[in-house]
Design an enzyme around this catalytic site. Structure first.
Site, PDB file in Angstrom:
ATOM      1  CB  CYS A 252      -0.860  -0.211   1.201  1.00 12.03           C
ATOM      2  SG  CYS A 252      -2.144   1.135   0.852  1.00 12.03           S
ATOM      3  CG  HIS A 336      -4.181  -3.407   2.426  1.00 15.20           C
ATOM      4  ND1 HIS A 336      -3.380  -3.160   3.341  1.00 15.20           N
ATOM      5  CD2 HIS A 336      -4.742  -2.490   1.844  1.00 15.20           C
ATOM      6  CE1 HIS A 336      -3.342  -1.790   3.583  1.00 15.20           C
ATOM      7  NE2 HIS A 336      -4.290  -1.302   2.702  1.00 15.20           N
ATOM      8  CD  GLU A 338      -2.649  -5.992   4.949  1.00 21.03           C
ATOM      9  OE1 GLU A 338      -2.048  -6.253   3.777  1.00 21.03           O
ATOM     10  OE2 GLU A 338      -2.876  -5.031   5.376  1.00 21.03           O
TER      11      GLU A 338
END
Lengths: 357, 1053
Positions: A252, A336, A338
């Protein structure tokens, strides 16, 4: 009278005032204070506890386009959050659900917002608001409860937000033979969890940490709030790291910082990508991944150096979603991997990174 | 793709039945369009003549033939397609496809299965393989075992433990499934199921777990997207088709939502599905079990598609051709990719529509077996809003969740053991001050839903601005508010408009407003301050049919789609209002603007206020929109076609009968009811049986034939319940007459086109349950002439413009009018497709003022079309499969033939009827019926069928020298006994002719019919059908009936 109606009556009037003067009226369900920030919308349908605690939202007032918020309350235990507390400046929803139901919940969203002193409004036509933000671009705005409007709203992007939300001194997470240096510009907890889970020691350091004397196997350049140009020290430090050969993985804001360090430019998107359904194509393939995104800035493709290539691209608007060095182990994604909240499609990128260490 | 696809065959789903309804018209239609865009020729096999997919502008070739192995094999040999699509015609198409594959037909004819492979389909259908596959990737499934015999089943049951779930493999909609509490129950159920399926599944009971499903699409590049997730309000134990379902899920947090999404993708990738599939989960406290995967388009995928605006079926067809998701542009938004997951900024809620009242003695508990016949979907921005909207959409006399709603007697029992009324019981429980906790304990419904229901139930309406707005946000209708406050709904409407409490129009754009999208897909909500659209121009508004139910199914959807298309052909912009997610009329590419909305007066007026169209078409969607005629007229809405006043003169039984009397046209002797005593007097005078009919109803709801005074009392009460506002009429029931129908289009009182068809069954069978023949084969020319003359007179008297359907009783060249409907009828698609004149389009154009005069030949055809009813009795435990004045069929099929017999046989076979191999059981009521059938039975004997007969029938046959084996009635316990014979699977066909049309008593006949149905044995229950069927069976070379496509049947003139 049911609780619901008592609730209705007990809620104070509140409004959202945008910098263009338009006003949206509703009722307060968080802390009864006024607050200002950059107003952004997110189209995700689940994951408000994760979003609210995402440090990338620092300085922003979050508008949820999904109309029912609060359904499953707030879970017990900070391991379910993305940082130590709520990071948004305010929350705007259509319907607030106070009578939550979930086996992990310990309190309502309203209670949590009050504890964390964050204002929130429900009863707003969030679709109309979203359309306005999409047409006119993100705007500054203020939540006004019980009082007068502020004359001028400060643009949070003019501050170094990353410095405000990041860790203040180094911290070790997890154990392992390999060490990843995590440059924290406002990292989401799940990035750390994703690395630790893979048996890596994560040394978390502040955004401007000078790591030139450190021993490490790779660098993770974290996500974070605001304009990447504010992270001047990080950019300079990464510039040096790019001359070496240790793996670097940017996420990001980290993607933008890596691009800036490589000499490319970034720009501000009209209304950003904040969603859990952004399709990203891996360049040169027909493989498309659904990703979570939360960013207002992007890498300008034309400014990317010869040694770099586009790695991922947004299938909707063709913007750059990831870059990769043609020879060295440097890679970064704008989305992202994650997740939290959002789809887990690109979690494999952590495997790829850890393998390179 | 190695082989180039030039021609592809698509298997449809056949007649609508419970568990397999109109959703496959949607998916098949989208598939056809999707292939045609890519320049591929399409061949469709589907005997469901009322569908949009079998319309003239859809597939290149249509075969109105059974979706059955041997027919499809012959079509493949004739058409030589390059590929076949199996995933768009429900379980029927899938099963036939697997058979074609297993028996080598596809391989021999070089036909490639497009999309998901047969091996994968088998892996999802065969429980053992399925579990093995999922175990390979550590995905959790319920503890279970597949068994192939009763003995094996009993052993497995002990291992798994009671209670356990049971169901048949290879079944649609959970046929034969249920909860088994002990060994005795298990044994009984196993015996039943092994009659229908080679394999039965026993499973750990997950009763009370949350039920969640995901719709997943995957392409050959291994891209996977999860288009939608949905959560059932009713927890495990109630079939998802019987559950109230909400999209997206409401009570899952991020970890659960995305955790299950990840599992879904893992499963879909491992199984190598290409195209679309559905995965169902049970989940509880962070744990989960995969329930099943459907490797095809399904009811859930239709719902998901309509709930999100993502064109699932269309995309699935593209992926089946080997395209990748990134290559496919989202045809709804035109600005985003198909490789993307919709973000909803609203809530979608589905409620099933049941019609259990129509079936005598049916078990009305809802559980793991599907019984609902249709569904509605409501869109809004709060749960309360969509729940109340959806309840009104159901059209079951509910004003919403509270107020004027169905009665519930025992609240706690109803909540614990759900029937179709549970949702109302939940509200009543809160009104009776039960707590959310208590209701949760009884129902296991998540407190989140219960709290929302409680909000509605406990809301006290007042007429101040603030409270009124809250009420509207909670989904209360003007009518509900009016009742609670003692006002009229007109007054409430006026008041709220004064307060500027007006719903806003929002778009469904699949991306929650993130980008501008070119979408026409709309709904209304009170949770908003701004319309997404502006008033349209030069618009025609078409009102749809609402949920499918008995008597209103895909035929009205076809009519609406034709009306939209005809309006567009005349240069109008079109606005469609409908709330049924299983329809084609609610597809994104049908009209210019689609309102997924209620068909209530209030909402139609709300939309009318925004759009201000040129006028409204109410005559294409069946009875629901038709009933709005007077009220819309009163509100100064322009109705295209026949005036509201004239519609009332036809629909109001009293006025209509009076009109016929005034015109001197024959009709059965009739009387409007004023009191029970008078009714009795009238019945005594004209003699029983008498027919009781309420006004403004469809499919004979509460229509009954009374054979005596006791019947009469009972039925009068029922009629009064159904139609409170309108009078009930009773008339002499004419026995032994035939029924004929004229479907037509008139303009300014002139008949422009008509088609006359006849019923095979004698009058007394509801027209929706009868076999219909066009052109007529047995009707005298004189009768035809008289019928036409009277039709013309009535049309002129009512100054009709638009579609109409008129029904006559004919006996000895005498005809009597029994009914007139000034709207598209059930048979409109049938007559349109048989005569090849599109009556619905002609009617629309007539209503819009276009001159439709022309030369239409509808009688002189070189072929015959026969329409057969499709019943769903095997799903309705306990219901008596018998024909009656009240409709019981759930769908229909039709077939063409060069001759009458051929058409009848094909049509009957198209309902899934199995031809007898050897053993036929006869049980014929009434002496005259036995005599009438004797010569036919002799022909069966000649053809070496083995005949079994029940006591009296056997005696009669023996007297008449027909060799037969006598079997004893079930209740006698003597051997050989009917029950034993049927349970052992010894009988291939049962011909059971009931003594009289009365479903009220438990007779041996009922037990035989029910056993036949439960053991999946072919059943004929009508004298006339028995005759024509035996003729066909004995005369025709049934294995070699001609295989012709629709266009190969040519008009003589």
């Amino acid at each position: 009278m049911g609780d619901f109606f008592m609730l209705m009556k007990n809620h104070k009037s509140a409004k959202l005032v945008l910098e263009d003067g338009s006003e949206f009226e509703g009722k307060s369900f968080g802390c009864n204070i006024s607050n200002d920030g950059e107003v952004v919308f997110n189209t995700g349908m689940v994951g408000y506890p994760e979003s609210l605690t995402d440090p990338s939202y620092a300085g922003q007032i979050l508008v949820c386009t999904y109309p029912l918020i609060g359904n499953y309350g707030v879970p017990k235990g900070k391991d379910k959050f993305e940082s130590d507390g709520i990071k948004v400046r305010g929350l705007i929803v259509s319907e607030y659900i106070d009578e939550y139901s979930h086996w992990q919940a310990e309190k309502s969203l309203g209670e949590w917002l009050k504890e964390e002193k964050i204002p929130a409004i429900f009863g707003i036509d969030t679709r109309a608001l979203t359309k306005k933000l999409r047409t006119k671009g993100v705007m500054l705005g203020q939540i006004v409860i019980n009082g007068k409007k502020m004359e001028k709203i400060e643009d949070p992007n003019l501050r170094n937000l990353a410095a405000e939300v990041c860790i203040k001194k180094p911290k070790i997470n997890g154990r392992g033979k390999k060490t990843v240096l995590l440059l924290d510009c406002g990292v989401k907890e799940n990035i750390i969890r994703s690395l630790v889970k893979r048996g890596v020691k994560v040394k978390q350091v502040p955004w401007n940490y000078d790591f030139s004397q450190e021993k490490y196997d790779g660098i993770l350049l974290s996500n974070g709030p605001g304009d990447p140009m504010m992270c001047t020290t990080t950019i300079l430090n990464i510039k040096k790291a790019l001359t070496e050969n240790k793996p670097i993985f940017g996420i990001c804001l980290g993607n933008q910082i890596m691009a800036l360090a490589s000499g490319a430019k970034t720009y501000k998107l009209k209304f950003g990508h904040r969603a859990q359904n952004q399709p990203c194509l891996m360049e040169g393939t027909q493989r498309c991944y659904l990703t979570t995104q939360n960013h207002g800035f992007a890498v300008r493709e034309k400014t990317l150096g010869n040694e770099w290539k586009i790695w991922f691209r947004n299938a909707n608007d063709n913007t750059v979603e990831g870059i990769r060095h043609k020879k060295k182990p440097f890679m970064a994604v704008q989305f992202h991997p994650e997740s939290t909240p959002g789809p887990e499609d690109t979690e494999f990128l952590f495997d790829e990174f850890v393998k390179q260490l | 793709m190695s082989k180039e696809m030039k021609k592809v065959i698509i298997l449809g789903s056949g007649g609508l039945k419970i568990g397999q309804a109109g959703e496959f018209d949607y998916s098949g239609s989208q598939a056809i369009k999707s292939l045609k865009e890519d320049g591929i020729k399409t061949v469709l096999v589907n005997p469901n003549i009322a569908t949009v997919q079998t319309s003239e502008n859809m597939a290149d070739k249509v075969y109105f033939l059974p979706v059955e192995f041997s027919f499809v094999e012959r079509i493949i040999k004739k058409e030589k397609p390059d590929g076949i699509l199996l995933g768009f015609g429900g379980q029927t198409a899938l099963n036939v496809g697997l058979e074609l594959d297993e028996k080598g037909v596809l391989h021999r004819n070089n036909v490639k299965v497009l999309g998901t492979s047969c091996d994968t389909i088998r892996a999802t259908e065969d429980r053992e393989i399925f579990i093995k596959k999922l175990n390979e990737i550590d995905v959790k499934v319920a503890r279970s075992q597949a068994v192939k015999s009763t003995e094996e089943g009993l052993e497995a049951g002990e291992k798994i433990g009671f209670p356990l779930m049971i169901r048949a493999a290879y079944s649609l909609g959970g046929l034969g499934s249920g909860i088994i509490k002990n060994k005795t129950e298990l044994k009984k159920r196993l015996n039943e199921l092994f009659k229908q399926a080679p394999q039965v599944l026993l499973e750990e009971s997950l009763l009370g777990w949350k039920e969640v499903e995901y719709e997943v699409v995957r392409d050959k590049e291994n891209n996977c997207v999860t288009v939608c997730n949905m959560e059932n309000l009713d927890p495990m134990g109630i079939h998802t088709g019987e559950s109230i379902v909400v999209a997206p899920s409401q009570t899952l947090n991020n970890a659960e939502y995305h955790g299950l999404r990840t599992v879904a993708q893992k499963v879909v990738r491992h199984l190598e599905i290409i195209g679309e599939c559905n995965i169902q989960y049970a989940t509880k406290g962070g744990d989960y079990r995969v329930i099943e995967v459907n490797a095809r388009l399904s009811r859930s995928s239709a719902l998901a598609s309509k709930a999100t605006g993502y064109p699932l079926a269309w995309v699935a067809a593209k992926l089946s051709l080997g395209k990748s998701l990134p290559e496919v542009v989202n045809s709804v938004t035109k600005s985003t990719q198909a490789c993307f997951e919709p973000a909803l900024d609203y809530v979608a809620l589905k409620i099933p529509r049941w019609d259990l009242k129509k079936f005598k003695r049916v078990e009305n508990r809802i559980s793991s077996e599907m019984k609902s016949v249709g569904e509605v979907m409501a869109l809004g921005r709060s749960f309360e809003e969509v729940l109340q909207k959806a309840l009104r959409m159901l059209n079951v006399n509910a004003a919403g969740l509270t107020g004027d709603v169905p009665q519930v007697d025992d609240l706690k029992k109803e909540i614990k053991f759900a029937t179709d009324k549970r949702i109302f019981a939940l509200a009543k429980a809160f009104q009776a001050n039960m707590s959310v906790n208590d209701v949760n304990k009884l129902s296991q419904i998540d407190p989140w839903f219960l709290d929302r229901i409680k909000n509605i139930a406990k809301f006290k309406i007042k007429l101040d601005k603030g409270t009124l707005l809250e009420a509207k946000k909670l989904g209360f209708s003007d009518e509900q508010i009016a009742r609670q406050t003692g006002k009229t709904s007109d007054a409430v409407r006026k008041l709220r408009k004064n307060f500027k409490i007006i719903p806003v129009v929002k778009q469904i754009d699949t991306l929650a407003g993130e980008f501008p999208a070119k979408t026409n897909y709309l709904y209304m909500t009170y949770h908003g301050t701004e319309n997404d659209i502006k008033r349209g121009k030069n618009e025609v508004m078409v009102l749809g049919s609402g949920p499918y139910h008995i008597g209103s199914s895909v035929e009205f959807d076809w009519s609406c789609v034709q009306a939209v298309q005809a309006s567009a052909e005349l240069g109008y912009k079109t606005v469609m209002i409908n709330c049924n997610p299983e329809t084609v009329s609610t597809d994104y590419d049908i009209c210019d603007r689609l309102y997924f909305e209620e068909l209530t007066l209030e909402r139609v007026l709300d939309i009318h206020d925004v759009e201000k169209p040129e006028g409204v078409i109410i005559s294409m969607g069946g009875q629901v929109p038709n009933n709005l005629a007077s009220d819309l007229d009163k509100n100064r809405v322009r109705i295209f076609g026949t005036s509201a006043r004239d519609i009332d003169r036809a629909e109001n039984r009293h006025k209509f009968s009076q009109l016929l009397d005034d015109m001197g046209l024959d009709q059965p002797e009739w009387r409007e009811l004023t009191s029970k005593a008078e009714a009795k007097k009238f019945a005594d005078k004209v003699g029983y049986p008498v027919l009781i009919r309420p006004s403004y109803v469809l499919s004979g709801a509460a229509m009954n034939v009374a054979f005596d005074g006791v019947n009469l009392d009972d039925y009068l009460e029922k009629a009064a319940e159904v139609s409170k506002k309108y009078p009930v009429v009773i008339s002499k029931f004419v026995e032994g007459a035939r029924e004929i129908e004229i479907d037509g289009v008139a303009q300014d009182g002139d008949l422009k086109i008509y088609a006359l068809s006849e019923h095979i069954e004698k009058a007394g069978v509801h027209s929706g349950d009868a076999h219909v023949v066009l052109p007529p084969q047995k009707t005298y020319l004189e009768t035809i002439r008289r019928a036409k003359k009277r039709t013309k007179a009535v049309i002129s008297a009512l100054n009709i413009t638009g579609p109409f359907n008129i029904q006559f009783l004919a006996k000895n060249n005498q005809i009597r009018i029994i009914e007139l409907n000034l709207r598209a009828s059930r048979s409109l698609p049938f007559v349109s497709k048989v005569t090849k004149y599109n009556f619905a389009k002609l009617a629309t154009k007539a209503m819009l003022g276009e001159d439709i005069s022309g030369d239409y030949n509808t009688l002189d055809l070189n072929y015959v079309g026969v329409k057969s009813p499709q019943f769903s009795y095997s799903r309705l435990k306990g219901a008596d499969p018998v024909l009656y004045v009240e409709m019981g069929s759930t769908g229909e099929v039709a077939a063409f033939g060069e001759g009458y017999q051929e058409a009848v046989m094909k049509s009957i076979l198209a309902t899934g009827f199995k031809l007898p191999e050897k053993n036929i059981l006869l049980s014929i009521g009434k002496q005259e019926n036995k005599e009438d059938l004797l010569k036919f039975i002799k022909r069966l004997e000649d053809k070496r069928y083995k005949i079994y007969a029940t006591e009296h029938t056997s005696d009669f046959l023996t007297e008449n020298k027909v060799h037969n084996q006598k079997v004893y009635k079930i209740q006698t316990n003597k051997k050989p006994n009917v029950q034993e014979l049927l349970e052992k699977g010894k009988i291939d066909l049962i011909i059971n002719i009931p003594t009289k049309y009365n479903r009220a008593e438990i007779s041996d006949g009922y037990l035989i019919r029910r056993l036949a149905t439960d053991h999946n044995i072919s059943l004929i229950n009508d004298q006339q059908i028995a005759k024509i069927f035996i003729n066909g069976l004995c005369n025709l070379d049934l294995k070699n009936m001609p295989i012709k496509s629709w266009d190969e049947y040519e008009n003589l003139v």
